[in-house]
Every structure is written in structure tokens, then in C-alpha cells.
Motif scaffolding. Sequence first.
Motif, short mmCIF file in Angstrom:
data_model
loop_
_atom_site.label_atom_id
_atom_site.label_comp_id
_atom_site.label_asym_id
_atom_site.label_seq_id
_atom_site.Cartn_x
_atom_site.Cartn_y
_atom_site.Cartn_z
N TYR A 40 -2.41 4.62 -15.83
CA TYR A 40 -2.06 3.86 -14.63
C TYR A 40 -1.98 2.36 -14.86
O TYR A 40 -1.77 1.59 -13.94
CB TYR A 40 -3.06 4.17 -13.50
CG TYR A 40 -3.02 5.63 -13.08
CD1 TYR A 40 -1.85 6.19 -12.58
CD2 TYR A 40 -4.13 6.45 -13.19
CE1 TYR A 40 -1.79 7.53 -12.19
CE2 TYR A 40 -4.11 7.79 -12.81
CZ TYR A 40 -2.93 8.32 -12.33
OH TYR A 40 -2.87 9.64 -11.96
N GLY A 41 -2.16 1.94 -16.10
CA GLY A 41 -2.00 0.53 -16.45
C GLY A 41 -0.55 0.21 -16.79
O GLY A 41 0.36 1.02 -16.57
N VAL A 42 -0.35 -0.96 -17.34
CA VAL A 42 0.99 -1.41 -17.72
C VAL A 42 1.07 -1.46 -19.24
O VAL A 42 0.17 -1.99 -19.90
CB VAL A 42 1.28 -2.81 -17.14
CG1 VAL A 42 2.66 -3.31 -17.57
CG2 VAL A 42 1.17 -2.78 -15.62
N ALA A 77 10.59 -5.43 -7.31
CA ALA A 77 9.87 -4.32 -6.69
C ALA A 77 10.47 -2.97 -7.09
O ALA A 77 9.74 -2.02 -7.40
CB ALA A 77 9.88 -4.48 -5.17
N MET A 78 11.80 -2.89 -7.11
CA MET A 78 12.45 -1.63 -7.50
C MET A 78 12.23 -1.33 -8.99
O MET A 78 12.07 -0.17 -9.38
CB MET A 78 13.95 -1.70 -7.17
CG MET A 78 14.23 -1.64 -5.67
SD MET A 78 16.00 -1.52 -5.28
CE MET A 78 16.53 -3.21 -5.51
N MET A 79 12.21 -2.37 -9.82
CA MET A 79 11.89 -2.18 -11.23
C MET A 79 10.51 -1.55 -11.39
O MET A 79 10.33 -0.60 -12.17
CB MET A 79 11.86 -3.54 -11.96
CG MET A 79 13.19 -4.11 -12.37
SD MET A 79 12.88 -5.70 -13.20
CE MET A 79 14.56 -6.18 -13.58
N MET A 80 9.54 -2.07 -10.66
CA MET A 80 8.17 -1.59 -10.80
C MET A 80 8.04 -0.17 -10.25
O MET A 80 7.32 0.66 -10.82
CB MET A 80 7.21 -2.54 -10.11
CG MET A 80 7.11 -3.89 -10.80
SD MET A 80 5.93 -5.01 -10.04
CE MET A 80 4.37 -4.18 -10.38
N ASP A 129 3.51 3.22 -14.54
CA ASP A 129 3.53 4.24 -13.49
C ASP A 129 2.88 3.58 -12.28
O ASP A 129 1.67 3.63 -12.11
CB ASP A 129 2.74 5.47 -13.97
CG ASP A 129 2.75 6.60 -12.96
OD1 ASP A 129 3.46 6.48 -11.93
OD2 ASP A 129 2.03 7.59 -13.17
N PHE A 130 3.70 2.94 -11.46
CA PHE A 130 3.17 2.05 -10.43
C PHE A 130 2.54 2.80 -9.26
O PHE A 130 3.10 3.78 -8.76
CB PHE A 130 4.28 1.14 -9.89
CG PHE A 130 3.81 0.23 -8.79
CD1 PHE A 130 3.04 -0.88 -9.07
CD2 PHE A 130 4.10 0.51 -7.46
CE1 PHE A 130 2.58 -1.72 -8.06
CE2 PHE A 130 3.65 -0.31 -6.44
CZ PHE A 130 2.90 -1.43 -6.73
N HIS A 131 1.37 2.32 -8.84
CA HIS A 131 0.72 2.79 -7.62
C HIS A 131 0.17 1.57 -6.89
O HIS A 131 -0.27 0.60 -7.52
CB HIS A 131 -0.43 3.76 -7.93
CG HIS A 131 0.04 5.08 -8.47
ND1 HIS A 131 0.38 5.25 -9.80
CD2 HIS A 131 0.24 6.28 -7.87
CE1 HIS A 131 0.76 6.50 -10.00
NE2 HIS A 131 0.70 7.14 -8.85
N HIS A 132 0.17 1.64 -5.58
CA HIS A 132 -0.38 0.55 -4.78
C HIS A 132 -1.91 0.54 -4.90
O HIS A 132 -2.52 1.57 -5.20
CB HIS A 132 0.05 0.70 -3.33
CG HIS A 132 1.50 0.42 -3.12
ND1 HIS A 132 2.01 -0.86 -3.00
CD2 HIS A 132 2.58 1.25 -3.01
CE1 HIS A 132 3.31 -0.81 -2.83
NE2 HIS A 132 3.69 0.46 -2.83
N GLU A 171 -8.33 5.00 -3.65
CA GLU A 171 -8.64 6.29 -3.02
C GLU A 171 -8.84 7.38 -4.05
O GLU A 171 -9.41 8.44 -3.75
CB GLU A 171 -7.51 6.68 -2.05
CG GLU A 171 -7.48 5.81 -0.79
CD GLU A 171 -6.17 5.94 -0.02
OE1 GLU A 171 -5.33 6.78 -0.42
OE2 GLU A 171 -5.99 5.20 0.96
N GLY A 172 -8.37 7.17 -5.27
CA GLY A 172 -8.54 8.16 -6.34
C GLY A 172 -7.26 8.91 -6.62
O GLY A 172 -6.51 9.25 -5.70
N MET A 173 -7.01 9.17 -7.90
CA MET A 173 -5.78 9.83 -8.32
C MET A 173 -6.11 11.01 -9.22
O MET A 173 -6.57 10.84 -10.35
CB MET A 173 -4.90 8.85 -9.11
CG MET A 173 -4.52 7.57 -8.37
SD MET A 173 -3.30 7.87 -7.10
CE MET A 173 -1.94 8.45 -8.10
N GLU A 174 -5.91 12.21 -8.72
CA GLU A 174 -5.99 13.43 -9.55
C GLU A 174 -7.19 13.41 -10.50
O GLU A 174 -7.05 13.53 -11.71
CB GLU A 174 -4.69 13.59 -10.36
CG GLU A 174 -3.44 13.64 -9.50
CD GLU A 174 -2.18 13.48 -10.35
OE1 GLU A 174 -2.25 13.67 -11.57
OE2 GLU A 174 -1.12 13.18 -9.77
N GLY A 175 -8.36 13.26 -9.96
CA GLY A 175 -9.57 13.28 -10.77
C GLY A 175 -9.98 11.94 -11.34
O GLY A 175 -11.01 11.84 -12.01
#
Length: 560
Positions: free
Chosen positions: A143-145, A510-513, A105-108, A114-118
Motif C-alpha cells: 500500500y506504499g508508493v 488525481a487520476m494518475m494516482m 495502489d492508492f487508498h484514501h 479502517e483496515g485492509m484485508e487483514g
Amino acid sequence: KYSCFLTHAPPCNTLGFLQKNNSLGEEGRLAGSLSERQKNLFSSVNSDRDARFRRTETDFSNMFARDLLPAKNGEEATMQFLLELVDILTNYVRKTFDRSTKVLDFHHPHQLLEGMEGFNLELSDQPESLEQILVDCRDTLKYGVRTGHPRFFNQLSTGLDIIGLAGEWLTSTANTNMFTYEIAPVFVLMEQLTLKKMREIIGWPSGEGDGIFSPGGAISNMYSVMIARYKYFPEVKTKGMSAAPRLVLFTSELSHYSIKKAGAALGFGSENVVLLSTDERGRVIPADLEAKILDVKQKGYHPLFVNATAGSTVYGAFDPINEIADICEKYNMWLHVDGAWGGGLLMSRKHRHKFSGVERANSVTWNPHKMMGVPLQCSAILVREKGILAGCNSMCAGYLFQPDKQYDVSYDTGDKAIQCGRHVDIFKFWLMWKAKGTIGFEQHIDKCLDLSQYLYDKIRNREGYEMVFEGVPQHTNVCFWYIPPSLRGMEHNSKEYREKLHKVAPNIKAMMMESGTTMVGYQPQGQKVNFFRMVISNPAALQSDIDFLIDEIERLGHDL
């Protein structure tokens, strides 16, 4: 469960070992059949679990780490917390093998910072509740792989072996250090027996020699350079590099960068690491090695060390070890074989011929955490000459390595390592070997090579694909370009074509990720523009996953 080590050992030896080293006292305390003891053990464990390890609804919002063991009355809270954690882990394991789940679930970086939903990465001065800690555990995995996912092909180390996972959990629970038999008796013996078995597989007589598990292939390769220097110029240990002439190392232009890094870190200087030319398949050309050795000697320098790669990182190439060994013997040089990636093929009767001549090497790097699927990290440096590791690295720290201990202090391994503290990397590997047998590793290796052959056969004549080099790959590395329809009519040698093709693999990746469907690596190599490097080491991967990857590349890249 914790009696499995005993059940695989001869009963008389097991009893002798335990009575002698654990001073159990009462004669006959361990008498009786192991199967009867095992039944009694499982019965008591199950009964205990029924009474004390039942998961109940627990409010963790007002509970903190201070409420867990060793806190007074902390046992119930500890058990409930660990059961909750096991639930998180087993859910993750189950989803890892579910092809309907995403690889990631890729995030920059800025989004995660900045923090994600708690989920907040910042550290706090005040303790946070166990509820938050459990959320953090879930989100860290979320949020890992999923490197064990059947469609994760991005690295050399992939897969999630359940026995290896169990071994890693036990290792962390034991939380000990490998430097002395005194505090890691069983782990030290496991390491010695396993290293001996690996040396036997290499082909050294009776498995004689030395070795140690290190923190990765780069450090194992560094050990080989250190040992070679000590072998030929032992006074460098006390007097420094001024006690030796200008020493030169040789390695393939396509070898792992760790050889060059070792040269820099150990005081040789990166300019004294000579890169050897390779053929179109990425294998060292022996004639180039000999020519460069003669050039170095003519300059008055001392050729010390040659690294032969067995399974290069990008091409999966195997250098011709026998021909390189002939040259090393001719010029009295140390031969190291970097089998970090390829080492697993030694377990396969079908593929070990690619290591022909490895028994002539002075040292070998072998990473079970790559091709053999052992959880990270697990890397061995194996040395043909016994005692040289200790000679090179020993500092005789009196507070650890007292010579007058009540046991055989040759089992204290810490003084032959460059580290002091050393993680227990052996148990998960030993446990997997017990569970699979040598034959199980062989079957895994053969299956991965068969899958790479399937991919190669599928795309070599397929429209829109071009192989980076001709011929069947030596390892599971399959290197290729995907050429979108918009580029297929262009002149392939034109600057515009090369510039556009160079952008294709990064765009598709990039699109795969972003979509999270699969992951595969890419890179340029010399004058070659970016291409995909597919590697297979995951035991969960099937032909259908290879088909999915190709379909996904074509889906994402069609309109580029």
C-alpha cells in the motif's frame, strides 16, 4: 562479503590498523594474500549457508518475536523468519523495476485507517504472531508508493539503487551511533574521508574544512545559519540573541522554505529573513541583493548571511554564485550555497560550470539522496573553516567525550552535531561510491540531464503544452502546463481561463494516482496557476518512460 572493506585498502595499512586497534595478537594471523583469504571466506560462508540457511516450510502462526534470537534455541526460527522477509523484499525489488506493475495502489487515509484485508494499523496490547508480522511487512510495501519505479517522477528523491539498499541493510544490522569513534570506528572514518572528498570536489584547497552528515537538507541549511552566527557573534552561544544586534538573513524568493524556518527556529524571526527578487528563470538578481543589504544597514540592522540556491526546488534554477560572492565579500557576510538538489552536478564535468564560484562559499549543503540516488536519508553540510562546527555546538558531555581515551579523540564527531544520537548515513553512500566510482555518478547525472532535455524538446512546440519559462532548463526540472482541447480556444489572459487551467494539473494528478500508472508533481508559483514540475533523478528512467508520461497526461486530460 564482509571483507570488502579490507580488500580495497593497502594490505600493510589494513594489517596495521587491525593489529593495533583490535589486538589480534598472533603474529601473521592475517598474513597471506587477500585473494586467498577471500576464497576461503566465501567457501566457508557458502558451506555454512548450505547447512544452515536453507529456506524450509515454516508455520509462523504459532511463533512470536519471543521465539527469535536471543531466545534459547532461537537460531533456526530467526533464520527462517529472515529468509521469509528477504523473499518479501526481493519480490518488491523485482516488481519495482517491472513497468507492468503500478507505481502505487492508492487508498484514501480513512480506508487504510479502517483496515485492509487483514492489514490493521492499530497497535495491540498482546503480541501478534510472526505470520501476522510477515503479512504486515508485505502489506506495508503493497500500500506504499514504489519510489524506485521507472515512472515515479513525483519527488527530487527517486530510484532504488541496489548497492545503496545493501548498504542500508548492513547499516541497520550494525545498529550503532555516529557520535564516537569508540562505537562506530569504521563508519566515522568513512564519513571523514567521504566529506573530505566532497570538499575537494567543491574546490576547497586539499579538501580542508569540516562537515557532517545531518538528517536532511533543511537541517544542513540550519547548521549553516548557526555557524554563520557563531562566526560573527560567538557570544550568542552563551548569552543568547541579546548579545547581538538585529541580524538579517537573505535568500531567494524561490529558495527552499528551510532558510525561513531556520530564521524562525533559531531566534532571528521570520521577518528578518529578507526574500530576494528573481529573474524570469528563477535566479536571484544580484543588484536586488545589494540594494536590500544597504536598506538593512540604513535601518541599523546587521546583514549576516546570504543563501545562494544551486538547483531550486521548483524551477531547478542556479543563482549566480560568483556575483553573490562578490557582494558577500564587500559587506563581510557569510555565503552559504544550498546545493541540496543541485549538488550532484558537481560530479559532472559537463554540468559543474553551473556551480561556478562555489569554492568561494563558506558552507555548502549537498544531498546525495537526491540527484545521486543514494537511499534516504543522506545530506551533508560542508564548511570551509575547520573547527567551527565544534566551536559552535560543543557542550563537552563528560559521559561521552572523555579527553583521556586511548585513541585520538578528534575522531569523536558527536560534539560538533546539534544531535546526540546520530544515524549512520554514510555507509550506503560510501559503498555506492566504491561500486560506481566518481565516473559512475557522473554518467548518471549526465543521463538524467539528457532525459530532461529530451522531454523539453518533445513538448516545447507540441500542441496543448506551454512552458512556464522559456529556454533550456538548468537542471532536470521541466515546468509546463498541459492545456486540454476545451481550453485551447480561450483567451489566455481571461479570469475564466486561469481558473480552469488551475484545476487541470490537480485533476490529472488525481487520476494518475487512482490508476497508479505514474506520478509527477504540480504546484502554483507566485501569480502562476498550477503547472506540472517534472524532475528526473531515477537511474531506471528511459526515454520510453518520458513518452509514457506525456501519453498518460494527454489520455487523462483530453476530456477535461
